[in-house]
Each structure stands twice: as C-alpha cells, then as structure tokens.
Design a protein around this motif. Sequence first.
Motif, short mmCIF file in Angstrom:
data_model
loop_
_atom_site.label_atom_id
_atom_site.label_comp_id
_atom_site.label_asym_id
_atom_site.label_seq_id
_atom_site.Cartn_x
_atom_site.Cartn_y
_atom_site.Cartn_z
N VAL A 11 0.82 -1.21 0.00
CA VAL A 11 0.00 0.00 0.00
C VAL A 11 0.86 1.26 0.00
CG1 VAL A 11 -1.79 1.27 1.24
CG2 VAL A 11 -1.90 -1.21 1.12
N GLU A 12 1.99 1.21 0.67
CA GLU A 12 2.86 2.40 0.70
C GLU A 12 3.37 2.74 -0.68
OE1 GLU A 12 3.21 4.46 3.26
OE2 GLU A 12 1.70 3.11 4.15
N ARG A 13 3.73 1.73 -1.46
CA ARG A 13 4.15 1.97 -2.84
C ARG A 13 3.00 2.54 -3.66
NH1 ARG A 13 7.98 -2.93 -5.15
NH2 ARG A 13 9.86 -2.38 -3.98
N LEU A 14 1.81 2.04 -3.43
CA LEU A 14 0.64 2.52 -4.15
C LEU A 14 0.41 4.00 -3.85
CD1 LEU A 14 -1.87 2.06 -5.89
CD2 LEU A 14 -3.03 1.18 -3.85
N LYS A 15 0.50 4.36 -2.59
CA LYS A 15 0.31 5.76 -2.19
C LYS A 15 1.39 6.65 -2.79
CE LYS A 15 -2.06 4.82 2.20
NZ LYS A 15 -1.97 4.91 3.68
N ASP A 16 2.62 6.16 -2.81
CA ASP A 16 3.72 6.94 -3.37
C ASP A 16 3.53 7.16 -4.86
OD1 ASP A 16 6.36 8.18 -3.25
OD2 ASP A 16 7.04 6.43 -4.38
N LEU A 17 3.05 6.13 -5.55
CA LEU A 17 2.80 6.25 -6.99
C LEU A 17 1.73 7.30 -7.27
CD1 LEU A 17 3.71 4.95 -9.66
CD2 LEU A 17 1.87 3.30 -9.38
N VAL A 18 0.67 7.27 -6.50
CA VAL A 18 -0.41 8.25 -6.68
C VAL A 18 0.12 9.66 -6.39
CG1 VAL A 18 -2.64 9.03 -5.81
CG2 VAL A 18 -2.24 6.60 -6.23
N LYS A 19 0.98 9.77 -5.41
CA LYS A 19 1.57 11.07 -5.08
C LYS A 19 2.40 11.60 -6.25
CE LYS A 19 4.56 13.33 -1.66
NZ LYS A 19 5.38 13.12 -0.44
N GLN A 20 3.08 10.69 -6.95
CA GLN A 20 3.95 11.10 -8.05
C GLN A 20 3.18 11.51 -9.30
OE1 GLN A 20 7.31 11.42 -7.87
NE2 GLN A 20 7.20 10.81 -5.72
N ILE A 21 2.16 10.75 -9.67
CA ILE A 21 1.49 11.00 -10.96
C ILE A 21 0.01 11.35 -10.85
CG2 ILE A 21 3.09 9.49 -12.19
CD1 ILE A 21 0.80 7.38 -12.26
N GLY A 22 -0.60 11.10 -9.69
CA GLY A 22 -2.03 11.37 -9.53
C GLY A 22 -2.88 10.16 -9.82
N LYS A 23 -3.95 10.02 -9.10
CA LYS A 23 -4.90 8.92 -9.28
C LYS A 23 -5.41 8.82 -10.71
CE LYS A 23 -9.56 7.62 -7.60
NZ LYS A 23 -10.24 7.61 -8.90
N GLU A 24 -5.60 9.97 -11.34
CA GLU A 24 -6.23 10.02 -12.66
C GLU A 24 -5.34 9.47 -13.77
OE1 GLU A 24 -4.13 13.94 -11.91
OE2 GLU A 24 -5.44 12.58 -10.78
N ARG A 25 -4.09 9.17 -13.47
CA ARG A 25 -3.17 8.63 -14.47
C ARG A 25 -2.88 7.14 -14.25
NH1 ARG A 25 -1.86 11.73 -19.02
NH2 ARG A 25 -1.21 13.83 -18.46
N LEU A 26 -3.48 6.54 -13.25
CA LEU A 26 -3.08 5.19 -12.84
C LEU A 26 -4.13 4.14 -13.18
CD1 LEU A 26 -1.12 3.32 -11.35
CD2 LEU A 26 -2.27 3.93 -9.21
N VAL A 27 -3.67 3.06 -13.81
CA VAL A 27 -4.48 1.87 -14.04
C VAL A 27 -3.84 0.74 -13.23
CG1 VAL A 27 -5.31 0.17 -15.71
CG2 VAL A 27 -5.14 2.59 -16.36
N LEU A 28 -4.62 0.07 -12.40
CA LEU A 28 -4.12 -1.06 -11.64
C LEU A 28 -4.48 -2.36 -12.34
CD1 LEU A 28 -4.87 -0.10 -7.91
CD2 LEU A 28 -2.62 -0.26 -9.04
N ASP A 29 -3.48 -3.19 -12.60
CA ASP A 29 -3.68 -4.50 -13.20
C ASP A 29 -3.97 -5.48 -12.06
OD1 ASP A 29 -3.47 -7.03 -14.32
OD2 ASP A 29 -1.87 -6.44 -15.71
N LEU A 30 -5.20 -5.99 -12.04
CA LEU A 30 -5.64 -6.91 -10.99
C LEU A 30 -5.83 -8.32 -11.54
CD1 LEU A 30 -8.35 -4.62 -9.30
CD2 LEU A 30 -5.88 -4.67 -8.92
N SER A 31 -4.93 -8.73 -12.39
CA SER A 31 -5.03 -10.04 -13.02
C SER A 31 -5.09 -11.15 -11.97
CB SER A 31 -3.85 -10.26 -13.97
OG SER A 31 -3.91 -9.30 -15.01
N CYS A 32 -5.93 -12.16 -12.24
CA CYS A 32 -6.27 -13.09 -11.18
C CYS A 32 -6.49 -14.51 -11.70
CB CYS A 32 -7.54 -12.61 -10.48
SG CYS A 32 -8.98 -12.51 -11.58
N ARG A 33 -6.48 -15.43 -10.76
CA ARG A 33 -6.83 -16.82 -11.00
C ARG A 33 -7.79 -17.27 -9.89
NH1 ARG A 33 -1.61 -20.42 -12.21
NH2 ARG A 33 -3.27 -21.80 -12.94
N LYS A 34 -8.51 -18.33 -10.17
CA LYS A 34 -9.46 -18.81 -9.18
C LYS A 34 -8.77 -19.77 -8.21
CE LYS A 34 -14.39 -19.68 -9.05
NZ LYS A 34 -15.58 -20.10 -9.81
#
Length: 306
Positions: free
Chosen positions: A163-186
């Motif tokens: 989460v800390e990395r996520l917050k830092d990324l948003v701080k650097q570029i803004g929420k509006e520039r970020l796409v999170l890849d939530l690729s998954c398996r069952k």
Amino acid sequence: MGSRHPIPGRRRPDQQETTCFFLTCVCLGAFPSIRCAVRFRPCIDIHKGKVKQIVGSTLQDLNQETTSSLITNFESDKSPSEFADLYRQDGLAGGHVIMLGADASSMSAALEALRAYPGTLHCLGGLQIGGGINSSNAQSYIDEGASHVIVTSYVFSDGKMNVERLKDLVKQIGKERLVLDLSCRKKDGNYVIVTDRWQKFSDVVLDENTFGFLATYADEFLVHGVDVEGKRLGIDEELVALLGQFCPIPVTYAGGVTTMSDLERIKAAGSGRVDVTVGSALDIFGGNLPYKDVVEWHKNQSVAVP
C-alpha cells in the motif's frame, strides 16, 4: 513533447480531436442523455522489441526465460507504431501497450507506439503503458505520450499488496493517471490476484471491499482472467459478472475472447459496464476473428439512453 500535442485555439480541430472532445464530455457526464457503452480496448504486447501474442502464464523472469517454456501464439513483422497508427485511425481509445520484459529493445518499441498515438489527461485518445512501471519512471512514460500507466508488480509483488508503494505512486502521478492490473486466477472458489508474472497467488481476494479500496487510488482497472488468457478457450463469464457488479470505476477484462458472440457475452455478463480487450483471436495477430468486425461492433455500442 510540446510539438506532439495540439494547442487549443491555434487551429481548427480535426475530426479525431473533435471526436475525442465529445467522448470525454460524454464520459464525464456533460451529456446526460448519452452513456458510455462497452468499449473495445486494443493492445500492443511487446516482447524483445517485437509485437507478439504470448500466453502470459508461460512468462517467467527475464533471466529464467527459456524457449521451451514460453508459448508464443504470434509474432508480427509490423512495428508497434504501425499498430498504434491503426488504432488511432480507427478511433480506438485507451488501448494497452504492454512490455513483456525490461530489455532496452522492448522499451524503445513501446515508446515508438506512444509517440505514434499520444494521449492527454483530458482526452480519451492515446495509449496506456504497462510493464516495469514504478514511481521512479511512471512520469517519464506520461511525458512520452501515455495517457495512463498500468501497474502490477510494483504494487503486487511476492504475494503481497504494498500500500505504501501505491500511495507513493499516486503522489507522483495522480490517481487520474493510474491503471491497476488486478489479473487473477481462481482459488478455493475466489478470484485471487496473482503476482510475479502470474506465477504466485497473492493474499488479495477480488471482492467488493477490495475493488472499493483500490478505486480510491486508481482511475481504471485492467483484469486478465489468467486461467483462460491467450488460450482461446472462451471467456471467464463468472469473473466478468464479478467485475460488472462490484467495480466502481472503469474496468477492462482480458482473456479467452474467440468469437463475436464472446463480446456480446461480456456485454451481458458485465451488465454493460465492462470493457474488453482482444489479443490472439484477432486476425491482425494471426487469429480468425476479423479486426474490422470488432471495430464495427465497438462503434455500434454507444447508445442513447432515454
């Protein structure tokens, strides 16, 4: 950079710019009688500098990758910029450029694609980029023309969410520039985010709470159904339904699309709220599904709401 982006008021906008402005207004709610429908999101997957279609679950770390373990469905003789220009001409916005490796040739090829079809924050045109993105380099890709950066391993790594990395990324570029890849398996009846080139299950289950939490940090989600991705086995309809029900921000599903009827199944299962990307099945990537038919389907999706 400045020469690639139009300056408002300097000249009459061309058709693409006018369309882009209209779509932006639509999706921001400026025209309440129109809603954003399901969209086709094109892709450019780059491996060792070439546009390829690879079964993602067979990718390993660059220093471990062997010819015998990697399953490649298609390799194109066309450059990334040619695909980007095709998508630009067809008015396809929000496509994904994915670097399947951190080698210099792949990075150079990806930048070539971004420069051929640059996007801006206030326009739905252009391309998103993913693969090795972190807080140190994210802004540089935006400066090169990416509308968004797609992040996976920087936030989800070694089975954990940082989460800390996520917050830092948003701080650097803004929420509006970020796409999170939530690729998954069952796993055990739940869809679980997979990390480390889709080889390891994380401890993050995709559910309403997870989507809600992550939506506070991202502009969009990208979700590969890893169990069917690249295998042309049909879509994971249960996953699409989950995305349509619980994602509070735009989300794109990838995995298993083989026929035009699969597009309609995604539209129905996702309640008209889940976008779709198609890779190996398209004829431009060696498959049997005509690209022009998918583009036509995409253009027919925008509908007036009474």
